[in-house]
Design a protein around this motif. Structure first.
Motif, short mmCIF file in Angstrom:
data_model
loop_
_atom_site.label_atom_id
_atom_site.label_comp_id
_atom_site.label_asym_id
_atom_site.label_seq_id
_atom_site.Cartn_x
_atom_site.Cartn_y
_atom_site.Cartn_z
N VAL A 280 0.81 -1.23 0.00
CA VAL A 280 0.00 0.00 0.00
C VAL A 280 0.84 1.28 0.00
O VAL A 280 0.27 2.38 -0.08
CB VAL A 280 -0.99 0.01 1.18
N GLY A 281 2.17 1.15 0.07
CA GLY A 281 3.04 2.32 -0.04
C GLY A 281 3.22 3.05 1.28
O GLY A 281 2.48 2.83 2.24
N ILE A 282 4.19 3.93 1.31
CA ILE A 282 4.51 4.63 2.57
C ILE A 282 3.43 5.62 2.97
O ILE A 282 3.32 5.98 4.15
CB ILE A 282 5.88 5.35 2.46
N ASN A 283 2.61 6.06 2.02
CA ASN A 283 1.55 7.01 2.34
C ASN A 283 0.17 6.35 2.41
O ASN A 283 -0.84 7.04 2.57
CB ASN A 283 1.52 8.12 1.29
N GLY A 284 0.12 5.04 2.29
CA GLY A 284 -1.16 4.35 2.27
C GLY A 284 -1.80 4.45 0.91
O GLY A 284 -1.24 5.00 -0.03
N SER A 285 -2.99 3.89 0.78
CA SER A 285 -3.69 3.90 -0.50
C SER A 285 -5.19 3.89 -0.25
O SER A 285 -5.65 3.90 0.89
CB SER A 285 -3.29 2.66 -1.32
N SER A 286 -5.94 3.82 -1.32
CA SER A 286 -7.39 3.74 -1.18
C SER A 286 -7.81 2.49 -0.43
O SER A 286 -8.89 2.45 0.18
CB SER A 286 -8.05 3.75 -2.57
N SER A 287 -6.96 1.47 -0.43
CA SER A 287 -7.27 0.23 0.29
C SER A 287 -7.22 0.41 1.81
O SER A 287 -7.81 -0.38 2.54
CB SER A 287 -6.28 -0.86 -0.11
N THR A 288 -6.51 1.43 2.27
CA THR A 288 -6.34 1.63 3.71
C THR A 288 -6.98 2.91 4.22
O THR A 288 -6.90 3.22 5.41
CB THR A 288 -4.84 1.67 4.07
N SER A 289 -7.64 3.68 3.33
CA SER A 289 -8.18 4.99 3.72
C SER A 289 -9.47 4.88 4.52
O SER A 289 -9.79 5.75 5.33
CB SER A 289 -8.43 5.83 2.47
N GLY A 290 -10.24 3.83 4.27
CA GLY A 290 -11.54 3.69 4.93
C GLY A 290 -12.63 4.56 4.35
O GLY A 290 -13.75 4.59 4.88
N VAL A 291 -12.34 5.25 3.24
CA VAL A 291 -13.34 6.16 2.66
C VAL A 291 -13.59 5.87 1.18
O VAL A 291 -14.21 6.69 0.49
CB VAL A 291 -12.91 7.64 2.84
N TYR A 292 -13.15 4.72 0.70
CA TYR A 292 -13.35 4.41 -0.71
C TYR A 292 -14.85 4.26 -0.99
O TYR A 292 -15.57 3.54 -0.28
CB TYR A 292 -12.62 3.11 -1.06
N THR A 293 -15.31 4.95 -2.01
CA THR A 293 -16.73 4.99 -2.32
C THR A 293 -17.31 3.59 -2.49
O THR A 293 -16.82 2.78 -3.27
CB THR A 293 -16.98 5.81 -3.59
N GLY A 294 -18.36 3.34 -1.75
CA GLY A 294 -19.02 2.04 -1.78
C GLY A 294 -18.49 1.07 -0.75
O GLY A 294 -19.13 0.05 -0.47
#
Length: 348
Positions: free
Chosen positions: A199-213
């Protein structure tokens, strides 16, 4: 008069037994490593596979990918010569390469795959950690995990609303990985490095908890996020429980902690416990306990992943001064390997 005496050299019997299991082309580098790190153990894993046959099997288009800023070419990421020109990977009529994931992941050339498959390229104290055993032991320290997570979005604590309970879920990322390692039987250093790689050093949509749907759903290991279109959505659907609302591995993963610990259980059961117990074997499944999974059931397509993740772990070990501790490395051996180690193509 004094009598000249010849000193008898001290022989490390255990190491000599280990070394004898390797082909000659491995031995010089393993000897050098042992001289610098006498507490390290090197276990030869005989795959019983012909080298050329194994490389050809891993060179099936799309099985191994590499990131390139094509058509920028040599100036950034992998040069064009690292990309496969096999049918299905390259269109000779239009001089274009097929994207296999995201916007810039392409099928890797066989020579590149051979380079990353050839263990002899990585028998040094920087790159050998892709062969490190991935099982848990009590000596593994939270200090190492903290070093791996330093300068990433996982450096420190998390605090989210658990979408399953409506309650605040908070804690330290370091402790989450330590708990994940102990409960799953996995090396927590590997788990932290795997998340950092995925998910990279800054995180990603997989770890944000706000991905639409998929608000309130987390997938720190990108499990189920297969290559191709909508990879993030596929992974988050899996983390939610899939179409059947499955609850195994602690799903749905409605907090970072649930994702980190539940994902570790998934990786341990489906990879580490069935013979894919190094970074190398998770990428190149050339010694499975189930022969039907030969060259398949591979965690990722990124051909450079074991190399990159191993370096992350090594840097953490170096930062806290534990490189000289006892470690075990499972190093694959193939039949009919060429005398010369595999080289990358000329960059062009």
């Amino acid at each position: 008069n004094t009598e000249d005496k010849q000193e008898t050299p001290v022989v490390d019997i255990d190491f000599e037994t280990q070394l004898a299991a390797f082909p000659e082309s491995y031995k010089a580098n393993i000897n050098a490593l042992h001289a610098s790190y006498p507490n390290w153990n090197f276990i030869a894993v005989n795959t019983n596979l012909d080298w050329a046959t194994a490389v050809a099997a891993e060179s099936v288009v799309g099985k191994n990918t590499i990131q390139s800023n094509y058509p920028s070419g040599i100036a950034s990421l992998a040069p064009l010569s690292y990309l496969s020109k096999a049918e299905g990977a390259y269109d000779i009529t239009t001089n274009t390469y097929k994207v296999f994931d995201g916007s810039n992941w392409y099928s890797a050339a066989p020579e590149v795959i051979a380079y990353y498959m050839d263990p002899r390229n990585f028998l040094n104290d920087t790159d050998i950690f892709q062969f490190e055993a991935l099982s848990y032991n009590e000596s593994q320290s939270s200090t190492v995990v903290e070093s791996i997570l330093k300068n990433t979005f996982m450096n420190g604590d998390y605090s989210v609303i658990d979408s399953a309970t409506g309650l605040v879920a908070a804690g330290s990322y370091v402790q989450a990985f330590m708990d994940a390692g102990k409960t799953s039987g996995s090396n927590p250093y590997f788990l932290a490095a795997r998340c950092k790689q995925e998910v990279g050093i800054n995180g990603s949509s997989s770890t944000s908890g706000v991905y639409t749907g998929y608000e309130g759903i987390y997938n720190f290991y990108n499990i189920g996020a297969s290559d191709g279109a909508n990879a993030v959505a596929k992974g988050l659907l899996w983390a939610k429980g899939g179409d059947s609302n499955a609850t195994n591995y602690g799903r749905p993963w409605t907090t970072p902690y649930k994702s980190i610990t539940g994902g570790a259980s998934y990786i341990a059961k489906n990879y580490i416990s069935i013979g894919q117990d190094t970074l190398y074997f998770q990428k190149f499944n050339v010694h499975p306990t189930d022969a039907t999974r030969m060259y398949n059931h591979q965690y990722m397509t990124n051909v450079q992943a074991p190399f990159a993740e191993g370096r992350t772990t090594r840097n953490a070990y170096s930062a806290i001064g534990v490189l000289s501790d006892t470690m075990i490395f499972y190093i694959p051996v193939y039949n009919n390997m060429p005398d010369a180690v595999s080289a990358l193509p000329a960059a062009q």
